[in-house]
Write an enzyme that holds these catalytic residues in place. Structure first.
Site, mmCIF file in Angstrom:
data_model
loop_
_atom_site.group_PDB
_atom_site.id
_atom_site.type_symbol
_atom_site.label_atom_id
_atom_site.label_comp_id
_atom_site.label_asym_id
_atom_site.label_seq_id
_atom_site.Cartn_x
_atom_site.Cartn_y
_atom_site.Cartn_z
ATOM 1 N N THR A 133 0.823 -1.211 0.000
ATOM 2 C CA THR A 133 0.000 0.000 0.000
ATOM 3 C C THR A 133 0.856 1.260 0.000
ATOM 4 O O THR A 133 2.003 1.238 0.467
ATOM 5 C CB THR A 133 -0.906 -0.008 1.248
ATOM 6 O OG1 THR A 133 -1.506 1.269 1.409
ATOM 7 C CG2 THR A 133 -0.109 -0.296 2.519
ATOM 8 N N ASP A 134 0.264 2.366 -0.463
ATOM 9 C CA ASP A 134 0.972 3.649 -0.394
ATOM 10 C C ASP A 134 1.127 4.140 1.050
ATOM 11 O O ASP A 134 1.942 5.014 1.336
ATOM 12 C CB ASP A 134 0.271 4.724 -1.245
ATOM 13 C CG ASP A 134 -1.172 5.013 -0.851
ATOM 14 O OD1 ASP A 134 -1.688 4.371 0.090
ATOM 15 O OD2 ASP A 134 -1.796 5.884 -1.500
ATOM 16 N N GLU A 135 0.335 3.567 1.980
ATOM 17 C CA GLU A 135 0.359 4.070 3.364
ATOM 18 C C GLU A 135 1.696 3.831 4.047
ATOM 19 O O GLU A 135 1.986 4.464 5.061
ATOM 20 C CB GLU A 135 -0.776 3.450 4.184
ATOM 21 C CG GLU A 135 -2.133 3.770 3.608
ATOM 22 C CD GLU A 135 -3.278 3.672 4.607
ATOM 23 O OE1 GLU A 135 -3.028 3.533 5.803
ATOM 24 O OE2 GLU A 135 -4.425 3.747 4.148
ATOM 25 N N TYR A 159 -1.768 -0.434 11.130
ATOM 26 C CA TYR A 159 -1.944 -1.111 9.826
ATOM 27 C C TYR A 159 -0.747 -0.852 8.916
ATOM 28 O O TYR A 159 -0.129 -1.783 8.385
ATOM 29 C CB TYR A 159 -3.243 -0.639 9.146
ATOM 30 C CG TYR A 159 -3.285 -0.945 7.665
ATOM 31 C CD1 TYR A 159 -3.393 -2.258 7.206
ATOM 32 C CD2 TYR A 159 -3.177 0.074 6.706
ATOM 33 C CE1 TYR A 159 -3.407 -2.553 5.851
ATOM 34 C CE2 TYR A 159 -3.202 -0.204 5.346
ATOM 35 C CZ TYR A 159 -3.310 -1.526 4.922
ATOM 36 O OH TYR A 159 -3.311 -1.815 3.581
ATOM 37 N N LYS A 163 2.128 -3.414 7.376
ATOM 38 C CA LYS A 163 2.385 -3.627 5.939
ATOM 39 C C LYS A 163 3.853 -3.322 5.624
ATOM 40 O O LYS A 163 4.502 -4.036 4.851
ATOM 41 C CB LYS A 163 1.462 -2.740 5.085
ATOM 42 C CG LYS A 163 -0.002 -3.123 5.104
ATOM 43 C CD LYS A 163 -0.303 -4.505 4.524
ATOM 44 C CE LYS A 163 -0.074 -4.612 3.025
ATOM 45 N NZ LYS A 163 -0.513 -5.928 2.494
HETATM 46 P P1 NAD Z 1 -9.871 -7.056 2.525
HETATM 47 O O1 NAD Z 1 -9.813 -6.806 3.989
HETATM 48 O O2 NAD Z 1 -11.117 -6.753 1.786
HETATM 49 O O3 NAD Z 1 -9.533 -8.594 2.211
HETATM 50 C C1 NAD Z 1 -8.461 -9.265 2.826
HETATM 51 C C2 NAD Z 1 -8.679 -10.750 2.611
HETATM 52 O O4 NAD Z 1 -7.565 -11.442 3.193
HETATM 53 C C3 NAD Z 1 -9.933 -11.304 3.289
HETATM 54 O O5 NAD Z 1 -10.621 -12.153 2.399
HETATM 55 C C4 NAD Z 1 -9.396 -12.076 4.487
HETATM 56 O O6 NAD Z 1 -10.218 -13.182 4.858
HETATM 57 C C5 NAD Z 1 -8.054 -12.534 3.972
HETATM 58 N N1 NAD Z 1 -7.061 -12.790 5.026
HETATM 59 C C6 NAD Z 1 -6.699 -11.967 6.032
HETATM 60 N N2 NAD Z 1 -5.749 -12.542 6.790
HETATM 61 C C7 NAD Z 1 -5.511 -13.769 6.241
HETATM 62 C C8 NAD Z 1 -4.647 -14.841 6.566
HETATM 63 N N3 NAD Z 1 -3.842 -14.778 7.638
HETATM 64 N N4 NAD Z 1 -4.649 -15.941 5.790
HETATM 65 C C9 NAD Z 1 -5.479 -16.033 4.719
HETATM 66 N N5 NAD Z 1 -6.333 -15.052 4.373
HETATM 67 C C10 NAD Z 1 -6.347 -13.930 5.124
HETATM 68 O O7 NAD Z 1 -8.632 -6.272 1.924
HETATM 69 P P2 NAD Z 1 -8.441 -5.587 0.492
HETATM 70 O O8 NAD Z 1 -8.910 -4.199 0.568
HETATM 71 O O9 NAD Z 1 -8.966 -6.502 -0.548
HETATM 72 O O10 NAD Z 1 -6.844 -5.545 0.419
HETATM 73 C C11 NAD Z 1 -6.100 -6.649 -0.105
HETATM 74 C C12 NAD Z 1 -4.632 -6.327 -0.032
HETATM 75 O O11 NAD Z 1 -4.363 -5.137 -0.777
HETATM 76 C C13 NAD Z 1 -4.133 -6.054 1.390
HETATM 77 O O12 NAD Z 1 -2.852 -6.634 1.513
HETATM 78 C C14 NAD Z 1 -4.047 -4.539 1.472
HETATM 79 O O13 NAD Z 1 -3.051 -4.133 2.368
HETATM 80 C C15 NAD Z 1 -3.692 -4.181 0.043
HETATM 81 N N6 NAD Z 1 -4.140 -2.860 -0.430
HETATM 82 C C16 NAD Z 1 -5.436 -2.458 -0.261
HETATM 83 C C17 NAD Z 1 -5.827 -1.213 -0.769
HETATM 84 C C18 NAD Z 1 -7.268 -0.739 -0.645
HETATM 85 O O14 NAD Z 1 -7.553 0.415 -0.974
HETATM 86 N N7 NAD Z 1 -8.207 -1.571 -0.216
HETATM 87 C C19 NAD Z 1 -4.907 -0.385 -1.417
HETATM 88 C C20 NAD Z 1 -3.571 -0.832 -1.544
HETATM 89 C C21 NAD Z 1 -3.206 -2.068 -1.051
HETATM 90 O O1 DAU Z 2 -4.105 4.085 0.664
HETATM 91 C C1 DAU Z 2 -4.365 2.713 0.551
HETATM 92 C C2 DAU Z 2 -5.180 2.267 1.738
HETATM 93 O O2 DAU Z 2 -6.496 2.778 1.543
HETATM 94 C C3 DAU Z 2 -5.208 0.746 1.909
HETATM 95 O O3 DAU Z 2 -3.910 0.288 2.180
HETATM 96 C C4 DAU Z 2 -6.148 0.357 3.061
HETATM 97 O O4 DAU Z 2 -6.242 -1.063 3.147
HETATM 98 C C5 DAU Z 2 -7.517 0.927 2.751
HETATM 99 O O5 DAU Z 2 -8.413 0.637 3.815
HETATM 100 C C6 DAU Z 2 -7.432 2.446 2.533
HETATM 101 O O6 DAU Z 2 -7.102 3.134 3.788
HETATM 102 P P1 DAU Z 2 -7.801 4.518 4.196
HETATM 103 O O7 DAU Z 2 -7.692 4.675 5.653
HETATM 104 O O8 DAU Z 2 -7.314 5.626 3.335
HETATM 105 O O9 DAU Z 2 -9.313 4.167 3.725
HETATM 106 P P2 DAU Z 2 -10.724 4.444 4.437
HETATM 107 O O10 DAU Z 2 -11.776 4.101 3.429
HETATM 108 O O11 DAU Z 2 -10.812 3.801 5.783
HETATM 109 O O12 DAU Z 2 -10.718 6.010 4.652
HETATM 110 C C7 DAU Z 2 -10.559 6.893 3.549
HETATM 111 C C8 DAU Z 2 -10.518 8.303 4.120
HETATM 112 O O13 DAU Z 2 -11.828 8.621 4.637
HETATM 113 C C9 DAU Z 2 -9.559 8.464 5.280
HETATM 114 O O14 DAU Z 2 -8.972 9.748 5.208
HETATM 115 C C10 DAU Z 2 -10.459 8.361 6.518
HETATM 116 C C11 DAU Z 2 -11.774 8.938 6.023
HETATM 117 N N1 DAU Z 2 -12.991 8.361 6.644
HETATM 118 C C12 DAU Z 2 -13.118 7.007 6.686
HETATM 119 C C13 DAU Z 2 -14.228 6.435 7.271
HETATM 120 C C14 DAU Z 2 -14.376 4.924 7.356
HETATM 121 C C15 DAU Z 2 -13.988 9.205 7.118
HETATM 122 O O15 DAU Z 2 -13.885 10.451 7.037
HETATM 123 N N2 DAU Z 2 -15.103 8.631 7.669
HETATM 124 C C16 DAU Z 2 -15.251 7.279 7.793
HETATM 125 O O16 DAU Z 2 -16.299 6.834 8.368
#
Ligand code: NAD
Ligand code: DAU
Length: 355
Positions: A133-135, A159, A163
């Site tokens: 992730t970019d985080e 988190y 990562k």
């Molecule tokens: P998500 O939470 O929707 O899904 C995660 C999945 O991983 C779930 O199905 C969960 O059951 C499974 N999982 C968790 N721990 C596990 C383990 N120990 N063994 C097997 N399975 C396991 O997450 P997502 O949003 O789909 O993100 C997927 C990946 O992409 C993550 O690694 C996250 O850090 C990365 N990522 C997410 C975003 C975003 O915006 N959502 C952006 C950049 C990177």
């Molecule tokens: O940048 C990549 C990341 O983006 C991934 O690595 C993470 O897995 C993914 O969850 C996401 O993280 P964020 O914290 O940026 O996403 P989230 O949707 O939780 O929040 C987006 C923005 O909105 C953040 O600045 C927090 C804000 N927010 C979020 C929630 C849930 C609110 O203002 N209100 C809310 O209720």
């Protein structure tokens, strides 16, 4: 040929699996422990499809991973499995350390044992792609340039720290043992099957349910949004042509303030599903207590992906958010299904009486 996908029942992993099998006949072994975020309903369209083999299990179970690798002999592993929600990591960091760090370690070591004993040709062609992730890069000032691949790691939440730790393990397994790894750092995804604890799906489902739309702090935090299927196409491209040991930043050049995102969703719903009282969904916006340690701005410089691998996103933010809002309107049964008791408990714990 076969690939092993971990976390393939989650948001991005299920989109990746569906897109992969829409474009290729290469079997996907899908290992997922089905945490609250894992959902087999995301993969309903693959029922009966022999190219998709679902295994309920943990990446931290080295014996299970070793057995799967030996039995299916994949040419690549794509690691999505992780705990992914920042707010949950603040309430309970230990799951993040366990799944994201210890789990990635166990997975890496099982993969190393498998890879080491492969014959020369499949050994040379093998790839371990780690989805990060970019985080991990921390928070940017208002006018600072976007994150490049060489930006220092400065993670600020449990988190992002977990990562970053997993990224370091992946890097070390390459430098020390020669494991052929690739790592991607993507910005915020949105699209179908996004669990409604995250901002965009939460706002859509709360708006339709007549609930509060919670905006943390002043709502001026900036995220850089990418439609999930563009993230999936980028991962396929990195797997196909990425240079071993390299990292790639993936993003859509779509920086938006949170409040603008919430207002955009309200405007779309006002036209697609107007409120019965004729008022705008914006009436439901409420500013709530800020996230502790909230990163102010993320922005990804994705020029390496374009320059070296010729990848570009297919969706603009406008086209992606339109598709996403429409998907949630068309898939109310999916939403109802994920709003289980555990989901309601999380909303109550985190937002209290505000939603
Ligand atoms: P998500 O939470 O929707 O899904 C995660 C999945 O991983 C779930 O199905 C969960 O059951 C499974 N999982 C968790 N721990 C596990 C383990 N120990 N063994 C097997 N399975 C396991 O997450 P997502 O949003 O789909 O993100 C997927 C990946 O992409 C993550 O690694 C996250 O850090 C990365 N990522 C997410 C975003 C975003 O915006 N959502 C952006 C950049 C990177
Ligand atoms: O940048 C990549 C990341 O983006 C991934 O690595 C993470 O897995 C993914 O969850 C996401 O993280 P964020 O914290 O940026 O996403 P989230 O949707 O939780 O929040 C987006 C923005 O909105 C953040 O600045 C927090 C804000 N927010 C979020 C929630 C849930 C609110 O203002 N209100 C809310 O209720």
């Amino acid at each position: 040929m076969t690939i092993l996908v971990t976390g393939g029942a989650g948001f991005i992993g299920s989109n990746f699996t569906l897109d992969w099998l829409a474009q290729s006949d290469e079997t996907v072994i899908n290992l997922d422990k089905l945490s609250y975020a894992g959902n087999l309903h995301n993969l309903t369209s693959l029922h009966g499809d022999a190219r998709h083999v679902f295994i309920h299990g943990d990446i931290g179970d080295a014996a299970l991973v070793g057995q799967l690798l030996g039995a299916h002999q994949p040419r690549a592993v794509v690691n999505f499995a992780a705990e992914s929600h920042v707010d949950r990591s603040i309430h309970g960091p230990s799951e993040f350390v366990q799944n994201n760090i210890v789990g990635t370690f166990a997975l890496l070591d099982a993969v190393r044992a498998y890879w080491t004993t492969r014959p020369a040709a499949p050994k040379a062609a093998f790839r371990f792609l780690h989805v990060s992730t970019d985080e991990v890069f921390g928070s940017l000032g208002k006018d600072a340039p976007a994150f490049t691949e060489t930006h220092p790691f400065e993670p600020n939440s449990p988190y992002s720290a977990s990562k970053a730790a997993s990224d370091h393990l992946v890097r070390a397994w390459h430098h020390t043992y020669g494991l052929p790894v690739l790592t991607t750092h993507c910005s915020n995804n949105y699209g179908p099957f996004h669990f409604p604890e995250k901002l965009i799906p939460l706002v859509i489902v709360n708006a339709l349910a007549g609930k509060t739309l919670p905006v943390y702090g002043d709502g001026q935090q900036i995220r850089d949004w990418l439609y999930v299927k563009d993230h999936c196409s980028a991962i396929r491209r990195v797997l196909e042509a990425g240079s071993v040991g390299s990292t790639y930043n993936i993003g859509g050049w779509n920086e938006k303030a949170n409040l603008d995102i919430v207002r955009t969703i309200c405007r779309l719903l006002d036209s697609l599903r107007p409120r019965a009282d004729g008022k705008s969904y914006q009436e439901q916006i409420a500013f709530v207590t800020d996230r502790p340690g909230h990163d102010r701005r993320y922005a990804i410089d994705a020029s390496k992906m374009e320059r070296e691998l010729g990848w570009k996103p297919a969706e603009s933010f406008d086209s992606g958010i339109n598709k996403t809002v429409q998907w949630y309107l068309d898939n109310q049964a999916w939403v109802a299904n994920v709003q289980s008791g555990a989901y309601r408990d999380w909303i109550k714990t985190h937002y209290g009486a505000t939603t």
